[in-house]
Design an enzyme around this catalytic site. Structure first.
Site, short mmCIF file in Angstrom:
data_model
loop_
_atom_site.label_atom_id
_atom_site.label_comp_id
_atom_site.label_asym_id
_atom_site.label_seq_id
_atom_site.Cartn_x
_atom_site.Cartn_y
_atom_site.Cartn_z
N ASP A 120 0.85 -1.19 0.00
CA ASP A 120 0.00 0.00 0.00
C ASP A 120 0.89 1.23 0.00
OD1 ASP A 120 -2.23 1.61 0.19
OD2 ASP A 120 -2.55 1.27 2.33
N SER A 232 -2.22 -3.95 11.19
CA SER A 232 -3.61 -4.26 11.51
C SER A 232 -4.56 -3.33 10.78
CB SER A 232 -3.83 -4.12 13.02
OG SER A 232 -3.59 -2.79 13.41
N GLY A 272 -11.34 5.74 20.79
CA GLY A 272 -12.61 6.38 21.11
C GLY A 272 -12.42 7.66 21.89
N LEU A 273 -11.54 7.61 22.88
CA LEU A 273 -11.31 8.78 23.72
C LEU A 273 -10.74 9.93 22.90
CD1 LEU A 273 -9.61 8.01 27.12
CD2 LEU A 273 -11.76 9.17 26.67
N HIS A 545 13.93 24.18 36.60
CA HIS A 545 12.78 24.84 37.22
C HIS A 545 12.47 26.12 36.46
CE1 HIS A 545 10.03 26.30 40.27
NE2 HIS A 545 10.65 27.46 40.20
#
EC number: 1.8.1.4
Lengths: 573, 475
Positions: A120, A232, A272-273, A545
């Site tokens: 691909d 996947s 989803g989140l 810092h």
């Protein structure tokens, strides 16, 4: 189904990191994946089928080592000479995603003659349909969220007129980013002389494979070692009809062709989140449909709870938990998208939800079809290629297939782009003669919501379970972003960092961060785990810092390591 | 407040016995491991959940979120509610098993330490009783729900059911309620029964707008009011509440930004103003003397706003009818005080802090008062009487160089004055001499039911004399 079953660490077998002989490997290796959901990729349950019957066949099969290899690739470049002229390549990688890319680069560094086969586009899911374009969308959503938050802006003394967005502009940004990263990836491989072979790769036998568009035009090549890195695709459970318009997967959603007024997101894992963050920032309302009893099941429960309070409750989001979407019908004939719900346990109907669109974010399914695994007697498990802890492929009789490895989503150990890359590097180390076992517990994961969530190592319940088995005590310490100067300067005091550790040894078991730039902050902890650095040493590390990294500094300093190798001082009780 | 509240609920045996040791205690395990003293078991069936004192300096707390909903079964040690103190957000746990019967203080609301924020019932049978107590307590004492008005929004907190919807289209599927997630959240927040609403969204679903409408946030105009002429589209792309969903042509790329509470309140007032017959009278006023005076008193902290308010107040004292109100369309209501409301633009909204008794206070006190009001307005801390007790409104756009403009009369007042910029103007006097003087135009909008042209003209003449001879203002 959309329930990624959360596996807990049932067998906390520490993975041996030192040299292991093949004989040792033949002993029982029960590969026990943790329940993890990564990079928006929900981990399918990888049953901890025991591979303890595997026996390592170190003897090479006599076949295919004949002299009938052909040199077919005209464009051979000097990325190392094929060893002893017996094979076309030292290493062939099937799949040019992030895992394959990481392996290829490292292979060239090790002097291996390397080719990569891609059917691909270079970059795979992460670059083209996953992490990369979604980060572009999330960058937009983060800014929108900030600009829309009048209170937040006013607290800075800023005045901003109503923020709006141009959908096409947002989509273009995501697409442009993907193209840019894709060409970067391609160029980096070309520059090193990795052969990029176009077509589908199929394994014909040991150390032998073909690539091409299918049919007779395919080219046969041989390689000393082969890595499967085919990745996947989005998992679509049965009963759900994806039309690419009103019922979509992350592949479609990332193109942002449509911002619905109301979208149901099936699955409240990372994908989803992150999408809920994008869609709510762009004005949509969101309904989560989660098979498990609570949202965000993969996270440390405490972090999940806090995240829910910040990322879900105040936003235009509601949810149905403990239900499956048994059937989803796309919008047509003037009807909305209809989602039929059933109880996840009893399978009783639990009503329907009517929305403008549905995003299927139930996880990812391995893309391993057509690989020719049957030619080498390998049987996939739910599509995943079985591997041992060194990513060596295991055949249906439980034996290791020599010279064949599988990394990344295709093996399902840890479905994360950077995990695939780390696995690839580990494999290259092995094939170039140095044993290496990747410690998956040192691989961080992040969810790029606003604010971000990141984690490495074990969650608190996993740590407690391990502690019970091994008989040590788990200690926990937490620090808040509210106490961090930089976070307060940014008006982003929401968030915590949590350290799970062994008080007796100072070993870090897990670190979980929810807060501003959490994804960037986790590496101090993940590196410490990878290097085996103890908390008592980390306490002396200096942090600039004011920076957000002081959240971790404070975290390490607040940990109490009780004993050391020195004689413990008497403690008043 | 706390004691007041407790005295109101004597029937709940717990309220007094536990006020020193809250039923629930903060557990912030990362600050301190749980080791609180056990509270002796008290046989009480219905318990109140109190706003806990989460720090020594905490006097009140804001409910960030309820982790549990009404009807949830709670077990000891479970987190029930998240409270924001002056220091941090903390999970608050229940110390008893039971059922959360009622939530008294909703998310986002504030309650003083010790006030009941929820009711815990021991068994299901007591839920109704507990609920009744909660409601009676809540309705008889609306104060605890918002003991401190944080938002200076006049938007009503509606806890009554939604107004009946007339001529409702039949829902597509009877008995099934489809509401969007945000609509459900709003319904909970405003206590609107979503089952009684009729959705106007796609496929008949209930949208957030439907709930807001039912809660009276953006109320539809009354039927006797003519629909407003379509407001200037360019300046108001946001949704304008109108009776029928207006069919403006969809312009691609437009953005819909819902009104804030303040903007919704302004809209409500503006629509109400359409029922009042108003007229306008303008007047040019020379300001050289006023400018000179201003230069003199400026170092003493006097602002132009105070000067104008004082001048208007002094003029109103001589023309009480302009300070009057027509409340019912049948009578004059003469106000005993002269309270000058001054319109102030504030972060995308508009508020009118009120200078009370502006005729009686001296200029310096008035200026000081004004400064305080503006600071409070910016901090959203104005008390209702500090922005809704005006009897006459002053609106000044002179600082933008506006030479004249027309103000809309706010409901409940008789007149509003619009002040333009003071500009050098060539004037010819009666002897034919030209001179250049600073001049400003003021324009008063008034309710013609009570204030007639001559009244307004006379008032303006007085006002103009005061401005042209402003020394009296400093006295």
């Amino acid at each position: 189904m959309q329930s990624a079953i959360s596996l807990s660490l049932s067998s906390p077998s520490t993975i041996a990191r030192s040299d292991c002989t093949a004989a040792a490997a033949a002993n029982s290796y029960i590969c026990t994946p943790r329940s993890l959901r990564f990079c928006g990729l929900r981990r399918e349950a990888f049953k901890s089928k025991s591979f303890n019957s595997l026996s390592v066949s170190t003897r090479l099969l006599p076949c295919s080592r004949n002299s009938s290899f052909k040199k077919v690739c005209a464009a051979l470049q000097s990325n190392g000479a094929p060893s002893k002229g017996e094979f076309d390549y030292d290493l062939v990688i099937i799949g040019a995603g992030v895992g394959g890319h990481g392996a290829a680069l490292h292979a060239v560094e090790k002097g291996l003659k390397t080719a990569i086969i891609e059917g691909d586009v270079v970059g795979g899911t992460c670059v083209n349909r996953g992490c990369v374009p979604s980060k572009a969308l999330l960058a937009v959503s983060g800014r929108m969220r900030e600009l829309q938050n009048e209170h937040h802006m006013r607290s800075f003394g800023l005045q901003v007129a109503a923020a709006g967005y141009d959908k096409q502009g947002v989509a273009d940004h995501a697409n442009n980013l993907a193209s840019k990263i894709r060409s970067n990836l391609t160029n980096s491989m070309k520059a090193l002389g990795v052969d990029i072979l176009t077509g589908t790769g199929t394994i014909l036998g040991p150390q032998k494979l073909k690539f091409g568009k299918g049919g007779s035009g395919d080219t046969i090549i041989t390689a000393k070692d082969i890595i499967i890195a085919t990745g996947s695709v989005p998992l679509v459970p049965k009963g759900i009809e994806v039309d690419g318009k009103s019922v979509i997967t992350s592949d479609h959603a990332l193109k942002l062709e449509f911002v619905p007024e109301w979208i149901a997101i099936v699955g409240s894992g990372y994908i989803g989140l992150e999408f809920s963050d994008v869609y709510t920032a762009l004005g949509s309302e969101v309904t989560f449909i989660e098979a498990l009893d609570q949202l965000m099941p993969g996270f440390d429960p405490e972090i999940g709870k806090l995240a829910q309070r910040v990322l879900i409750n105040p936003r235009k989001i509601d949810h149905h938990t403990g239900v499956f979407a048994s059937k989803i019908t796309p919008a047509k004939d003037g009807n909305p998208v209809i989602i039929e719900l059933i109880d996840a346990k009893t399978k009783e109907p639990k009503g329907t939800v009517e929305v403008d669109a549905a995003l299927i974010a139930t996880g990812r399914a391995p893309f391993t079809q057509g690989l020719g695994l049957e030619n080498i007697n390998v049987q996939t498990q739910r599509g995943f290629v079985p591997v041992d802890e060194r990513m060596r492929v295991i055949d249906s009789t439980g034996k290791l297939v020599p010279h064949l490895y599988c990394i990344g989503d295709a093996n399902g150990k840890m479905m994360l782009a950077h995990a695939a890359s780390a696995q690839g590097i580990s494999v290259v180390e092995q094939v170039s003669g140095k044993d290496h076992v990747l410690n998956h517990l040192s691989i961080p994961a992040a969810c790029f919501t606003h604010p971000e969530i990141s984690m490495v190592g074990l969650t608190e319940p996993q740590a407690r379970e391990k502690a019970e088995k091994e008989g040590f005590e788990v200690s926990i310490t937490k620090t808040s972003f509210k106490a961090n100067t930089k976070a307060l300067a940014e008006n982003e005091g929401e968030g915590i960092a949590k350290l799970i550790y062994r008080a007796d040894t100072g070993e870090i078991l897990g670190v979980h961060i929810f807060g501003l730039h959490a994804a960037d902050l986790i590496h101090e902890a993940s590196n410490a785990i990878a290097m085996g650095t103890r908390i008592q040493e980390l306490k002396f590390a200096v942090h600039a810092h004011p920076t957000l990294s002081e959240v971790l500094d404070e975290l390490f300093k607040s940990a109490k390591v009780v004993s050391s190798s020195h004689v413990a001082q008497p403690v008043a009780v | 407040m706390a004691s007041l509240l407790q005295s109101r609920t004597p029937s709940l045996s717990f309220s007094s016995s536990l006020c020193s040791t809250p039923v629930i205690r903060p557990s912030v395990s990362f600050l301190k491991p749980r080791s609180g003293p056990r509270i002796p078991v008290v046989r009480a069936k219905i318990r109140e959940i109190f706003m806990p004192a989460l720090s020594s300096t905490m006097t009140e707390g804001k409910i960030v979120s309820w982790i549990k909903s009404e009807g949830d079964v709670l077990s000891k040690g479970e987190s029930v509610v998240v409270v924001e103190s002056d220091k941090a957000d903390m999970d608050v746990e229940t110390f008893y098993d039971g059922i959360l019967a009622a939530i008294v203080i909703n998310e986002g609301e504030t309650a003083p330490v010790g006030a009941a924020i929820g009711i815990l019932a021991e068994t299901e049978g007591e839920i109704a009783e507990a609920k009744a107590k909660a409601t009676s307590q809540f309705s008889s004492a609306p104060a605890p729900s918002a003991p401190k008005v944080e938002e200076s929004s006049p938007a009503p907190k509606v806890d009554a059911p939604s107004p009946p919807v007339d001529a409702a289209p039949a829902p597509s599927t009877p008995g099934k309620v489809v509401a969007t997630p945000y609509a459900k959240k709003l319904a909970k927040q405003y206590k609107v029964d979503i089952g009684k609403l009729v959705g106007t969204g796609p496929f008949g679903r209930i949208t957030p707008e439907d709930v807001e409408k039912a809660a009276g946030i953006t109320p539809a105009p009354k039927s006797n009011v003519a629909a407003p002429a379509a407001p200037v589209a360019s300046s108001a792309p946001a949704s304008v509440p109108s009776k029928a969903p207006s069919n403006f042509p969809e312009i691609p790329g437009s953005t819909v930004v819902p009104f804030t509470t303040m903007q919704a309140a302004v809209t409500k007032n503006m629509l109400e103003s359409l029922s009042v017959p108003t007229f306008r009278v303008g007047y040019p006023i020379a300001t050289d003397a006023l400018d000179a005076l201003y230069e003199k008193v400026k170092p003493k902290g006097v602002t132009m706003t105070a000067l104008l308010a004082k001048a208007a107040a002094v003029a109103l004292a001589q023309h009480p009818v302009v300070n009057a109100t027509c409340k019912d369309g049948k009578s004059f209501t003469y106000n005993s005080n002269i309270n000058i409301a001054v319109a102030v633009a504030i972060n995308g909204g508009l508020i009118t802090p009120v200078l009370q008794d502006a005729d009686k206070l001296d200029l310096y006190l008035l200026s000081q008062k004004w400064k305080e009001l503006v600071e409070k307005a910016r901090a959203k801390q104005l008390q209702p009487r500090e922005y809704n007790s005006g009897t006459f409104t002053l609106s000044n756009l002179g600082m933008f160089g506006v030479d004249r403009f027309d103000a809309i009369l706010p409901p409940g007042q008789g007149a509003i004055m619009a002040v333009g910029a003071s500009k050098p103007t060539v004037l010819a006097d009666k002897d034919g001499f030209f001179s250049i003087k600073n001049k400003m135009l003021v324009n008063v909008t008034a309710d013609h039911r009570i204030i007639y042209g001559a009244d307004l003209a006379a008032f303006l003449q007085t006002f103009s004399k005061i401005i042209e001879n402003p020394e009296s203002l400093t006295m």
